[in-house]
Design an enzyme around this catalytic site. Sequence first.
Site, PDB file in Angstrom:
ATOM      1  N   HIS A   1       4.150   1.019  -8.891  1.00  0.00           N
ATOM      2  CA  HIS A   1       4.569   2.553  -9.204  1.00  0.00           C
ATOM      3  C   HIS A   1       6.028   2.552  -9.886  1.00  0.00           C
ATOM      4  O   HIS A   1       6.853   2.153  -9.248  1.00  0.00           O
ATOM      5  CB  HIS A   1       4.585   3.559  -8.028  1.00  0.00           C
ATOM      6  CG  HIS A   1       3.431   3.664  -7.395  1.00  0.00           C
ATOM      7  ND1 HIS A   1       3.444   4.014  -5.958  1.00  0.00           N
ATOM      8  CD2 HIS A   1       2.187   4.022  -7.965  1.00  0.00           C
ATOM      9  CE1 HIS A   1       1.976   4.283  -5.898  1.00  0.00           C
ATOM     10  NE2 HIS A   1       1.401   4.197  -6.830  1.00  0.00           N
TER      11      HIS A   1
ATOM     12  N   GLU B   1       7.864   0.289   2.551  1.00  0.00           N
ATOM     13  CA  GLU B   1       8.605   1.477   1.672  1.00  0.00           C
ATOM     14  C   GLU B   1       9.958   1.212   2.047  1.00  0.00           C
ATOM     15  O   GLU B   1      10.274   0.986   3.286  1.00  0.00           O
ATOM     16  CB  GLU B   1       7.783   2.872   2.534  1.00  0.00           C
ATOM     17  CG  GLU B   1       6.554   2.895   2.203  1.00  0.00           C
ATOM     18  CD  GLU B   1       5.973   3.568   0.846  1.00  0.00           C
ATOM     19  OE1 GLU B   1       7.007   3.850   0.056  1.00  0.00           O
ATOM     20  OE2 GLU B   1       4.875   3.938   0.470  1.00  0.00           O
TER      21      GLU B   1
ATOM     22  N   HIS C   1       7.240  -0.388  -2.104  1.00  0.00           N
ATOM     23  CA  HIS C   1       7.244   0.702  -2.871  1.00  0.00           C
ATOM     24  C   HIS C   1       8.463   1.483  -2.586  1.00  0.00           C
ATOM     25  O   HIS C   1       9.243   0.749  -1.488  1.00  0.00           O
ATOM     26  CB  HIS C   1       5.923   1.581  -2.298  1.00  0.00           C
ATOM     27  CG  HIS C   1       4.762   1.230  -2.746  1.00  0.00           C
ATOM     28  ND1 HIS C   1       3.905   2.141  -3.386  1.00  0.00           N
ATOM     29  CD2 HIS C   1       3.995  -0.101  -2.397  1.00  0.00           C
ATOM     30  CE1 HIS C   1       2.908   1.281  -3.893  1.00  0.00           C
ATOM     31  NE2 HIS C   1       3.041   0.146  -3.255  1.00  0.00           N
TER      32      HIS C   1
ATOM     33  N   GLU D   1       9.375   3.778  -8.824  1.00  0.00           N
ATOM     34  CA  GLU D   1      10.167   3.268  -7.617  1.00  0.00           C
ATOM     35  C   GLU D   1      11.145   2.190  -7.753  1.00  0.00           C
ATOM     36  O   GLU D   1      10.677   0.954  -7.379  1.00  0.00           O
ATOM     37  CB  GLU D   1       8.762   3.120  -6.738  1.00  0.00           C
ATOM     38  CG  GLU D   1       8.060   4.425  -6.352  1.00  0.00           C
ATOM     39  CD  GLU D   1       6.916   4.194  -5.560  1.00  0.00           C
ATOM     40  OE1 GLU D   1       6.100   5.195  -5.333  1.00  0.00           O
ATOM     41  OE2 GLU D   1       6.553   2.946  -5.138  1.00  0.00           O
TER      42      GLU D   1
HETATM   43 ZN   LIG Z   1       4.643   3.703  -4.255  1.00  0.00          ZN
END
Ligand SMILES: [Zn+2]
Length: 455
Positions: A244, A415, A342, A247
Amino acid sequence: MAACSSGILKSSDREDSEGEINLMDKMESSSKGDFVGNVSHYIPLPDCYKGPINKGHLLFDACFEGGNLGRVDYVSHFEYDLFVRPDTCNPRFRVWFNFTVSNTKNQQRIIFHVVNFSKTKSLYREGMSPLVLSTSRPEWCRIPPKNVFYYRSPDHQRNYVMSFAFAFDNEEDTYQFAYCYPYTYTKLQQYLQKLDSLGKDYYKREILGYSVQQRNLDLITISSPENLKLGSKAKVILITGRIHPGESPSSYVCEGIMGFLMSDTREARLLRKHLVFKIIPMLNPDGVFLGNYRCSLMGFDLNRHWHDPSPWAHPTLHATKQLVMRLDKEKETDLEFYVDIHAHSTLTNGFMYGNVYDEEKRFESHAVYPKLLCQRAHDFSWGKTSFNKDAEKAGTGRRYLGDCLHEHTNCYTLEVSFFCYTDKETGDHIPYTQEGYVELGRNVVKTFIDYYQLL
Ligand SMILES: [Zn+2]
């Protein structure tokens, strides 16, 4: 600062969730240069204004690598509405912004309203603020949260709007504002060139493939030379980042991982001796270059295409999946971990998403790594770590690979918050710095020392 959100996860809190959708979907944009859709050296003026351009007529620009600003509306001399440019070929995603402002006047005070975010739930509610730097203050810093407001705006169809006040203090300066610390494709290439130049025999850089726009899909392998010989038995840890593109903290974490593994510490030597680290630091280089938030050039969320990546539409994902499948099949290789990095736009701290296993023993062993990471990293939260098998996540790397790789391979999404972590002792919100993200990366690799009891 507002209190941290509760431990109960709503659907919009979850990994990869895009959250609620804001109403304002109509977008116009000016398209100039190579950075299609971004404003290019644009000075918004009142409709009736026919006079000369003076100091204080702000000049906006987002036509640079990783830039994003689709439109600016003049509201008053002190107030401007800003529109995030949607991801290329996918108007649903509007979060990442990154633009410059120049031609300011000394002590000029302004209010910027970012009016078209595609998500409503946001860390702005928790005290997050945009980043700023300027020519004479080239280090990124967060705008004081007291100058940042997030609210339903009656002037913008009751859309959620993030407004911030700012005072320009040097009229010679160019100011840059961004959603989070930018980390461009070029910055990664420069970092990897630095690692190349060290000439270490435990480091290998390959081009695993190319993106649609022919950017490198880099694969870095770090392990002792004995492990890299053909036929040697090796435990492999695979790490990917920036699927992504908006990010950007993911890239700082990756830098922390690579930097520590390249170092001459005893811990790094042990890790290289016992393990093979394979790192793909930027899985979506076109999206990063273009200043997208979530998608590739062609508007695909690559983390929903693991089940069926196409060599022409998702070439970087296709090449990555081929590598993973090869590692899974090779007799001499034990692919033990896959960690996909992420950044999270609604939760604080670092945390993980893992998979669910019916067999209790397997499930328990899957929980060991995040538990150990929690002991190492003061910003990592076990409480926010969760294990699930949501159908919505079936196309993610963590879910797809968790289902199809060998039973012993642990697949996680790591994350890290765009904003802050909560201090475990004081409960204070500590905003992440670039170094804070890098430190999390170091802790990610050091935790393998604990997991494999190498010391
Ligand atoms: Zn992501």
